[in-house]
Each structure stands twice: as C-alpha cells, then as structure tokens.
Design an enzyme around this catalytic site. Sequence first.
Site, PDB file in Angstrom:
ATOM      1  N   GLU A   2      -1.620  -9.586  -1.655  1.00  0.00           N
ATOM      2  CA  GLU A   2      -3.062  -9.813  -1.622  1.00  0.00           C
ATOM      3  C   GLU A   2      -3.650  -9.841  -3.032  1.00  0.00           C
ATOM      4  OE1 GLU A   2      -4.540  -8.102   2.628  1.00  0.00           O
ATOM      5  OE2 GLU A   2      -3.721  -6.630   1.218  1.00  0.00           O
TER       6      GLU A   2
ATOM      7  N   ALA B 230       0.826  -1.211   0.000  1.00  0.00           N
ATOM      8  CA  ALA B 230       0.000   0.000   0.000  1.00  0.00           C
ATOM      9  C   ALA B 230       0.858   1.259   0.000  1.00  0.00           C
ATOM     10  CB  ALA B 230      -0.911  -0.005   1.226  1.00  0.00           C
TER      11      ALA B 230
ATOM     12  N   GLU C 135       2.146  -5.771   7.273  1.00  0.00           N
ATOM     13  CA  GLU C 135       1.294  -4.736   7.858  1.00  0.00           C
ATOM     14  C   GLU C 135       1.419  -4.646   9.381  1.00  0.00           C
ATOM     15  OE1 GLU C 135      -0.817  -5.861   3.984  1.00  0.00           O
ATOM     16  OE2 GLU C 135       0.400  -6.864   5.521  1.00  0.00           O
TER      17      GLU C 135
ATOM     18  N   GLY D 143      -0.470  -5.380   0.157  1.00  0.00           N
ATOM     19  CA  GLY D 143      -1.511  -5.401  -0.856  1.00  0.00           C
ATOM     20  C   GLY D 143      -1.067  -6.049  -2.157  1.00  0.00           C
TER      21      GLY D 143
END
Length: 259
Positions: free
Chosen positions: A111, A63, A131, A108
């Site tokens: 992900e 992110a 994270e 992310g």
Amino acid sequence: MPEHVQLTVEDGVGVVRLDRPPVNALNRTVREELAEVAVTLTVRDDVRAVVIHGGPKTFAAGADVRELASASHAEMVARSRRISAGIGALASVPKPTVSAITGYALGGGLEIALSTDRRIAADDAKLGLPEILLGVIPGGGGTQRLARLVGEAAAKDLVYTGRFVGAAEALEMGLVDEVVPAEEVYDRAHAYAAQFAEGPALAYAAAKKAIEGGLDRDLTAGLDLESEVFAELFATEDRTIGMESFLEHGPGKARFTGR
C-alpha cells in the site's frame, strides 16, 4: 528524531528509508513517522523528487499483526482513518515519487508503494495483499489504489485470494512499472527520481493534481480541472523561463528555478 523512517536529501532527491528490522513491519510509530516525513517532503524546497525503499532485503512485509491483534472494534473505528492516512501519506506529496521494491512488499508495504507515482521492483520481489488471510481487508488504501491501477477484476483476485505475485506477473498486470535485477533497484529508482531534480517543480505538482484529481471525476470535470491548473502555471517564473528558453535555444535547455 525519527526511529524507523529516515530521510536524507542530496541533489534534489529526498530518500526515505524504512528501517524497522527485520522486515520493516508497519507499527504505529512507522505510520506516524511516514505522515511526518510526507509533510517534510512537501515543504522542503530542496526536495524535488522522492525515493522510498526498505533496504536491500525487504521493502516492507506488512502491518505489525501483533499490534493489530490486540485492537478492539471501538479502537479501530477511531483509528482506521489515521492508519490509512499514515500508510498512504506519500500520496499527498506534490512531487514525483518512486518506490524501490526489494524482497517483499506485502499488505501495508504494498500500500505504501501504491501511494507513489512509480514502482520499480527487483526481479525476485514478491508483492501481495494477504490481509484476507487474517480475516480482514486492506485498510491502507489497497482496495482503492490497486483497483484504479490494475482494474477491478485483477484487484479482486489479489484481495480475495491474498496470494503473492512475482515481479514478472506484477509487471504484466501493471502493478509495477519496471523490473530490474535486485542489486540495481535502488540505483534505478534514484536515477528515475533524479531526472526531475532540476525540472519545473510547480508544473510537476500541477500535472500530478490534474491526473490524480481527474481520475475521481467525470471527463468534463477532469478537463475543467486541467484547464484550471494549466492556467495557474502562467503565473510562475518557470513558465517564463521555459518558453523563453525554447524560443531562444530550442527544447530541453531551460534552467528552472522551481518558482
């Protein structure tokens, strides 16, 4: 025109390219464009399979922390589901999807890869969900898709520690499906996707629906779902083509239409 998520289509394969230098950090624009491209991939009949990659150096390094750091609790309550939906958008595409992972696939970025059907990684790739080091947890599907893929214990280890794993360990735990030299990643992913370009598109969609839908149900309900989508395929042109071709010419010679 999309700013950071590019789509090209050739010979039945839709290629999605993340393009936000230097490391393809996932800001709001990228997430929104991923959601938009997922819709496009779903509705375009000329797309039979999908490859997503981030170029030769980095798949996606997570992110855009600067953007998230300024978000308030109230803002995140309102936005968290949209963030998850954008990062995991490719999971909704009812076609075979494959990630070509080079460099880093973190947060992310990992992900996104978890939302595809197959992951092919470079031998020097690094993957992880860091994270926790920011005081939060994965919010783009990581805690759910990772645990379903590698099991509860391995998922907790990766999420709790935030550590990066190399390609060999990722392969061993089932986080990725293939490891190849870095210069071969994209070509291998494209070749994998291309084998579905002339196949029975509705059968692929049914298979994906049955497998993924069954994972969220008990065995009896999963078997009911399988029976339902199996029967639906008998209304398709491809079922007729496939079975008639088999009876006349043997297996593997059918020319499917995708209808």
